[in-house]
Enzyme design. Sequence first.
Site, PDB file in Angstrom:
ATOM      1  CG  HIS A  33      -2.098   0.880   1.145  1.00 12.62           C
ATOM      2  ND1 HIS A  33      -2.366   1.882   2.047  1.00 12.62           N
ATOM      3  CD2 HIS A  33      -3.112   0.922   0.237  1.00 12.62           C
ATOM      4  CE1 HIS A  33      -3.477   2.502   1.719  1.00 12.62           C
ATOM      5  NE2 HIS A  33      -3.960   1.950   0.624  1.00 12.62           N
ATOM      6  CE  LYS A  35      -1.318   5.187  -0.968  1.00 11.55           C
ATOM      7  NZ  LYS A  35      -1.655   3.855  -1.411  1.00 11.55           N
ATOM      8  CG  ASP A  47      18.506  12.070 -10.233  1.00  9.08           C
ATOM      9  OD1 ASP A  47      18.514  10.951 -10.776  1.00  9.08           O
ATOM     10  OD2 ASP A  47      18.402  13.139 -10.860  1.00  9.08           O
ATOM     11  CG  HIS A  90      -7.365   8.359  -0.696  1.00 11.93           C
ATOM     12  ND1 HIS A  90      -6.028   8.207  -1.046  1.00 11.93           N
ATOM     13  CD2 HIS A  90      -7.856   7.107  -0.557  1.00 11.93           C
ATOM     14  CE1 HIS A  90      -5.744   6.921  -1.130  1.00 11.93           C
ATOM     15  NE2 HIS A  90      -6.839   6.228  -0.833  1.00 11.93           N
ATOM     16  CE  LYS A  94      -4.244   6.760   2.226  1.00 10.81           C
ATOM     17  NZ  LYS A  94      -5.533   6.214   2.272  1.00 10.81           N
ATOM     18  CG  ASP A 123      -0.456  18.709  21.819  1.00 13.69           C
ATOM     19  OD1 ASP A 123      -1.694  18.758  21.828  1.00 13.69           O
ATOM     20  OD2 ASP A 123       0.204  18.059  22.653  1.00 13.69           O
TER      21      ASP A 123
END
Length: 482
Positions: A222, A224, A229, A400, A402, A407
Amino acid sequence: MAEHWLMILIEIIFVVNSFAAILTVFRDRYRDITSIWAWMLVLLLFPGIGFLIYFLFGRKLSGHHIFNMQTQEVLGIDKIADNQQKEVMALSDSERYVEEQAFIRLFLQNEQAIFSNQNEVNILTDGHEKFKQLFIDIKAAKHHINVEYYTIYNDKLGNEFVDLLTEKAKEGVRVRVIYDSWGSGGKNNKLYKRLREAGGHVEAFLMPKWQIMPLHVNNHDHRKLVIIDGDIGYIGGFNIGDQYLGRLEKFGYWRDTHLRVVGDAVLAMQSRFFMDWNATNKYQKLKFGEEYFPSHDTGGDVAMQIVSSGPDSESNQIYQGYLRMISMAHESITIQSPYFIPNQAIMDSLAIAAKSGVHVRIMIPSKPDHMFVYRATEYYASVLANDGIEVYAYNKGFLHAKTIVIDNRIVSVGSANMDIRSFSLNFEVNAFLYSERLALEMEAIFEKDLLDSQLLTSEYFAAQSSWKRFKQFFSRLLTPIL
């Protein structure tokens, strides 16, 4: 007489199915007890068919795959972690990172998540903005482009992405791609044919070349990640596909959160890619070298760690990070997650925080992506709303992102949802950032999203139909396997 024998046959099937269910589920002594009973429910309610569902979704990765993942730390990456640990120890007397010390040590001890404190970080929340910048950076690549996505769809954006990678491969740039075949709808060999012919390398995560579709569909890659470089890294929630540009009517506008990073934190992303590549590709191993791990002096002001977790580790590092963030918050907790299916520890921690005076706000989508998952999300949202926690539904499109902010000083952005699947089943990667400036920027983004959101009160859930509440309750029973 026929009815009598039919009843006997049904009883035999029931007994055999029940015995087989017990043997199947309880033989794994390391499986979580809630998951055991959830799978028992499936196997008993759906005789025969339940075993097919379990075969596809319930089995864990083989010991061979786990071993391959666990033995990738001997590439020289550990040397970076050793050097960074010395840097962290030198911070013990620094006032700047007093409360962050526990986080830094936790992640270093769990998985040698290197710490760096001079990174430049840009927050990207719109797909057009994210892919425009990503394509610019890819076009400027000189040595290598390493890509790892859960989803790379064979659609307009997916083809534009592969075309660009193919051009770079023809220029002599080393291009490597890892994708999850389940998340991408199969191997899509036609999509990658031109890239491979140009010298690029493409692999389906932990999947043999001869296999058409994954047999283990419960453990997804899952993550991404894009590393260019060794200088620029991308990490967050966006995948590759038209829906992430708002081109699918089903979802409408796609609201996500991604980070563009320049600095030593990119080396940690590179490390993660190396380990995943070497576990997947048996014949073209990547080795530590300065061309892949250059030193950086960006002058940035963001301190951060890149933390990964998955079935190859028993520590559940990202989950521990989430739990630690919630438990140590003094003033505020802000969470965005498309799938909100926490375990009891997270639920208790949120309730305790709210009752202790911490301002807790949670935002979820207003429309389903996966029906059972969404109904379960609604169930847990209703429980929190009844506890007096502010829960919002994002109405502008599909949320979508996450993210967690506590604080106004610690931020988490990555691929891991606030759900049991991300805690223990999927291979995930998150950035944990220790920056008041970025935390305030994330809070401002949340405040902007509130303008397109609806507060879900206890009265809102009480007014829902009995049928909808039943679907929420039933979906909740399946949460350990969703």
